[in-house]
Design an enzyme around this catalytic site. Structure first.
Site, PDB file in Angstrom:
ATOM      1  CB  VAL A   1     128.204  48.152 -23.352  1.00 44.75           C
ATOM      2  CG1 VAL A   1     129.001  47.431 -22.267  1.00 44.75           C
ATOM      3  CG2 VAL A   1     127.520  47.140 -24.258  1.00 44.75           C
TER       4      VAL A   1
ATOM      5  NE  ARG B   1     126.022  58.298 -25.360  1.00 45.65           N
ATOM      6  CZ  ARG B   1     124.842  57.882 -24.929  1.00 45.65           C
ATOM      7  NH1 ARG B   1     123.752  58.602 -25.181  1.00 45.65           N
ATOM      8  NH2 ARG B   1     124.732  56.766 -24.257  1.00 45.65           N
TER       9      ARG B   1
ATOM     10  CB  THR C   1     134.098  43.909 -31.287  1.00 44.41           C
ATOM     11  OG1 THR C   1     133.032  43.349 -30.501  1.00 44.41           O
ATOM     12  CG2 THR C   1     135.223  44.331 -30.365  1.00 44.41           C
TER      13      THR C   1
ATOM     14  CB  THR D   1     131.662  40.373 -28.088  1.00 45.29           C
ATOM     15  OG1 THR D   1     130.642  40.659 -27.135  1.00 45.29           O
ATOM     16  CG2 THR D   1     131.587  38.908 -28.485  1.00 45.29           C
TER      17      THR D   1
ATOM     18  CB  CYS E   1     124.907  40.808 -29.719  1.00 47.77           C
ATOM     19  SG  CYS E   1     125.401  42.108 -28.572  1.00 47.77           S
TER      20      CYS E   1
ATOM     21  NE  ARG F   1     124.362  49.639 -31.905  1.00 48.92           N
ATOM     22  CZ  ARG F   1     124.998  49.282 -30.781  1.00 48.92           C
ATOM     23  NH1 ARG F   1     126.307  49.365 -30.717  1.00 48.92           N
ATOM     24  NH2 ARG F   1     124.319  48.842 -29.757  1.00 48.92           N
TER      25      ARG F   1
END
Length: 426
Positions: free
Chosen positions: A17, A40, A87, A122, A262, A333
């Protein structure tokens, strides 16, 4: 308070994101990308994104306007902070807000008067103002809506989707005061070509995001339950869906695994808050139960087909094709393919996994058995083959390819409707 070109933006969290958002803002603003993982940062400094969400050429084109760092001191001069951390849920399927809280603590250490903090993660309605704002106040010593302000604009990134990218997905925006709401909306309008929708409050914006994925989870659960019923009847579910979809208002979805960060996670945020308020969200929880049970059903179906073909299960060789949570994407994930793997291991099968998308070392972190590079280039033969993810590469396989890697007549399990003539199709 209007958007100004002198605004300096900090993106907290440079994953699926945060990075695309930061790159989009870097085309018009001075941006600092902050992440706690040095590896990263080093990778992005070389203009490479291992998630494949942002092409190297695009990173190269904005390198003069975006700086990557793990040093909190280097974000101190920013006046707009956008938090895009995950989250997740814990082992009991309860919201884990620790990444959000820790990120808020980080920002609180550099928060100044008139700064703006925008959350994209979220959450259930109320988290931004009831959980995050107190952390910002305590760490900074500043007063909410007097010294600093917050906004909420939920992310809608779809990993692996090169058509629905950050710029051309309409953005919901909100703010802690009418003036701040307008500023947040104007800020995103500078980069979002699809436009924005200004919600009446932060809680409305939070709720809008969490129900997007909850609705999809419930809809898929219905299709999965129908697939289980039709399988018992000996009817091809995909043929039923094709026929039903000829009606104009039928929602066409396909059965399958529901994983990722998600759809398989967000409903638990809403159910947690509902149960906290004394309401039992039976439909949502039942849908989660159905979708979570699909891996076990697929594994057991595989075992049954092998037994019917006279195969000995203990020590049998099974190939799982695809281990990411969705097609044409390296994101592993919460992949429900891992649950198929575990179920088959419990039956005593020996498993190879093949997926051309994630890096091999990452796949090995998830799967302890052999990760193969190309089954067609190997002499290994398999007692059963499960196509668990619909990668574009797998759609090119022919029945001759499956025969080549099979021990005897192919036993092919098709989860994603990509095998021409499978032994069994979900």
């Amino acid at each position: 308070m209007s958007v100004m070109s002198k605004d300096r933006i900090c993106i907290i969290g440079l994953g699926y994101v945060g990075l695309p958002l930061g790159v989009a803002f870097a085309e018009k603003y001075d941006v600092v990308g902050f992440d706690i993982i040095q590896e990263r940062i080093d990778e992005l400094a070389l203009n490479h994104d291992r998630t494949l969400e942002v092409e190297d050429e695009l990173l190269e084109s904005v390198k003069d306007n975006i700086h990557y760092t793990t040093d909190i001191e280097e974000i101190r001069e920013c006046n707009i902070f956008i938090i895009t951390v995950p989250t997740p849920i814990d082992k009991s399927s309860r919201p884990d807000l620790s990444p959000l809280i820790k990120s808020s603590e980080t920002v609180s250490k550099v928060l100044k008067k008139d700064d703006l903090v925008i959350y994209e993660s979220t959450v259930y309605p109320g988290v931004t103002e009831d959980v995050c704002v107190p952390v910002l106040e305590e760490g900074s010593g500043l007063r909410f809506n007097q010294d600093f302000f917050v906004g909420y604009s939920p992310e809608r990134i779809n990993p692996g989707d090169k058509h629905h990218t950050v710029k051309n997905i309409l953005k919901v925006t909100s703010g802690s005061t009418p003036e701040i709401a307008t500023k947040v909306d104007e800020l995103y309008k500078t980069i979002i070509t699809a436009g924005t929708h200004l919600a009446s409050s932060i809680k409305v914006a939070e709720a809008s995001k969490v129900i997007e994925n909850t609705q999809r989870d419930v809809n898929i659960a219905l299709i999965n339950e129908l697939a289980l019923i039709f399988d018992q009847m000996g009817i091809d579910t995909n043929e039923v869906i094709e026929a039903a979809a000829t009606k104009w208002n039928f929602i066409k979805l396909s059965p399958g695994l529901v994983g990722g960060h998600c759809i398989g996670v967000d409903p638990y945020y809403l159910t947690f808050k509902a149960e906290e308020l004394g309401y039992k969200p039976n439909l949502i929880l039942s849908s989660r139960q159905i979708n979570n049970g699909m891996s076990k059903y697929i594994a057991e179906k595989t075992i049954k087909k092998m037994i019917m073909a006279g195969k000995t299960i203990k020590g049998s060789k099974v190939l799982i094709m695809g281990v990411t949570f969705k097609e044409d994407c390296p994101d592993m994930r919460n992949s429900k393919v891992l649950d198929i793997y575990k179920e088959l291991k419990d039956f005593g099968a020996d498993i190879d996994v093949y997926d051309p998308w994630p890096e091999e070392n990452e796949a090995r972190d998830y799967y302890l058995e052999s990760v193969v590079e190309d089954p067609l280039a190997s002499s290994q033969k398999y007692d059963a083959i499960i196509v668990a993810v619909g990668h574009s590469q797998f759609k090119e396989w022919t029945m001759e390819d499956y025969e080549k890697v099979s021990s005897g007549a192919p036993i092919t399990i098709d989860v994603k409707n990509v095998i021409p003539q499978p032994t069994w199709r979900l």
